[in-house]
Design a protein around this motif. Structure first.
Motif, PDB file in Angstrom:
ATOM      1  N   UNK A 144       0.688  -0.839   0.138  1.00  0.00           N
ATOM      2  CA  UNK A 144       0.487   0.378  -0.201  1.00  0.00           C
ATOM      3  C   UNK A 144       1.013   1.397   0.163  1.00  0.00           C
ATOM      4  N   UNK A 145       1.963   1.477   0.644  1.00  0.00           N
ATOM      5  CA  UNK A 145       3.135   2.448   0.906  1.00  0.00           C
ATOM      6  C   UNK A 145       3.214   2.441  -0.394  1.00  0.00           C
ATOM      7  N   UNK A 146       3.949   1.427  -0.941  1.00  0.00           N
ATOM      8  CA  UNK A 146       3.945   1.639  -2.787  1.00  0.00           C
ATOM      9  C   UNK A 146       3.619   2.159  -3.136  1.00  0.00           C
ATOM     10  N   UNK A 147       2.249   2.187  -2.927  1.00  0.00           N
ATOM     11  CA  UNK A 147       0.819   2.278  -4.116  1.00  0.00           C
ATOM     12  C   UNK A 147       0.974   3.589  -3.812  1.00  0.00           C
ATOM     13  N   UNK A 148       0.421   4.164  -2.272  1.00  0.00           N
ATOM     14  CA  UNK A 148       0.680   5.992  -2.388  1.00  0.00           C
ATOM     15  C   UNK A 148       1.649   6.827  -3.122  1.00  0.00           C
ATOM     16  N   UNK A 149       3.379   6.374  -2.925  1.00  0.00           N
ATOM     17  CA  UNK A 149       4.089   6.699  -3.012  1.00  0.00           C
ATOM     18  C   UNK A 149       4.201   7.194  -4.672  1.00  0.00           C
ATOM     19  N   UNK A 150       3.334   6.078  -5.838  1.00  0.00           N
ATOM     20  CA  UNK A 150       3.464   6.465  -7.019  1.00  0.00           C
ATOM     21  C   UNK A 150       2.238   7.060  -7.614  1.00  0.00           C
ATOM     22  N   UNK A 151       1.165   6.572  -6.827  1.00  0.00           N
ATOM     23  CA  UNK A 151       0.427   7.845  -6.846  1.00  0.00           C
ATOM     24  C   UNK A 151       0.093   9.071  -7.080  1.00  0.00           C
ATOM     25  N   UNK A 152       1.266   9.425  -5.520  1.00  0.00           N
ATOM     26  CA  UNK A 152       2.299  10.887  -4.991  1.00  0.00           C
ATOM     27  C   UNK A 152       2.277  11.157  -6.161  1.00  0.00           C
ATOM     28  N   UNK A 153       4.206  10.214  -6.629  1.00  0.00           N
ATOM     29  CA  UNK A 153       4.746  10.953  -8.050  1.00  0.00           C
ATOM     30  C   UNK A 153       3.861  11.317  -8.941  1.00  0.00           C
ATOM     31  N   UNK A 154       2.730  10.900  -9.386  1.00  0.00           N
ATOM     32  CA  UNK A 154       2.180  11.751 -10.701  1.00  0.00           C
ATOM     33  C   UNK A 154       1.551  12.575 -10.604  1.00  0.00           C
ATOM     34  N   UNK A 155       1.182  12.548  -9.012  1.00  0.00           N
ATOM     35  CA  UNK A 155       0.772  14.064  -8.254  1.00  0.00           C
ATOM     36  C   UNK A 155      -0.699  14.279  -7.991  1.00  0.00           C
ATOM     37  N   UNK A 156      -1.302  12.978  -7.999  1.00  0.00           N
ATOM     38  CA  UNK A 156      -2.449  12.619  -7.679  1.00  0.00           C
ATOM     39  C   UNK A 156      -2.422  13.101  -6.226  1.00  0.00           C
ATOM     40  N   UNK A 157      -2.292  13.695  -5.648  1.00  0.00           N
ATOM     41  CA  UNK A 157      -2.614  14.175  -4.373  1.00  0.00           C
ATOM     42  C   UNK A 157      -3.004  15.760  -3.561  1.00  0.00           C
ATOM     43  N   UNK A 158      -3.544  16.256  -3.373  1.00  0.00           N
ATOM     44  CA  UNK A 158      -4.277  17.786  -2.701  1.00  0.00           C
ATOM     45  C   UNK A 158      -2.905  18.420  -1.792  1.00  0.00           C
ATOM     46  N   UNK A 159      -2.200  19.228  -2.020  1.00  0.00           N
ATOM     47  CA  UNK A 159      -1.306  19.584  -0.881  1.00  0.00           C
ATOM     48  C   UNK A 159      -1.460  20.264   0.328  1.00  0.00           C
ATOM     49  N   UNK A 160      -3.675  21.081   0.058  1.00  0.00           N
ATOM     50  CA  UNK A 160      -3.759  21.261   0.888  1.00  0.00           C
ATOM     51  C   UNK A 160      -3.790  20.635   2.595  1.00  0.00           C
TER      52      UNK A 160
END
Ligand code: FES
Ligand code: FES
Length: 160
Positions: A144-160
């Motif tokens: 799950x951690x790897x998947x979260x990192x991969x989505x983050x690298x693709x800009x998939x999360x908001x920063x606020x």
């Protein structure tokens, strides 16, 4: 009498007795065998499905309660995030026998597909109701951690 509801975006009518847990209609009548029966008493979450955006244990949730609602099973979890998560599970060697993984995938997908990057504490808390008798939790968390990192690298999360 038939009970009508939606499964993975498709309207269905089932004749399974309305007082029967939903998992039997999903597996036996609709052939959706990805949802697994474990404890039968809301203790393991192997049977987890989403009903109208809420996680439900299909081993106790009745067919009658699904009437008119929208049910999502593991078979209906598709798309980019699902692909990323599946790949991350494989890379991390998440799971041994795999019996618990359908339910865990449903929960993990909800977390990974959220608008904000989930913390490891949030992941652990969400997985708290999932039992894995093989003791594969560490590898599952890594996946799950790897998947979260991969989505983050693709800009998939908001920063606020
Ligand atoms: S089979 Fe439903 S919670 Fe265990
Ligand atoms: S991998 Fe076997 S029960 Fe979890």
């Amino acid at each position: 009498m038939a009970t009508a509801f939606t499964v993975n975006g498709k309207r269905v009518e089932v004749t399974t007795d309305a007082e029967t847990p939903l998992i039997y209609a999903l597996r036996n009548e609709l052939g959706l065998r990805g949802t697994r029966f474990g404890c039968g008493g809301e203790d393991c979450s192997a049977c987890l499905v989403i009903v109208d955006q809420t996680r439900r244990c299909s081993c106790t949730y009745l067919v009658a309660d699904a009437a008119g609602k929208s049910v999502q099973t593991i078979e209906g979890i598709t798309g980019n995030i699902a692909d990323i998560l599946r790949e991350a599970f494989v890379e991390a060697g998440a799971g041994q026998c795999g019996y618990c993984l359908s339910g865990i995938f449903v929960t993990a997908h909800e977390l990974v597909a959220g608008k904000q990057r989930p913390s490891i504490e949030e992941v652990k808390k969400s997985l708290g109701r999932h039992l894995c008798r093989c003791g594969a939790h560490a590898a599952i968390l890594r996946g799950i951690g790897k998947a979260i990192d991969a989505v983050d690298e693709l800009g998939g999360y908001r920063n606020d």
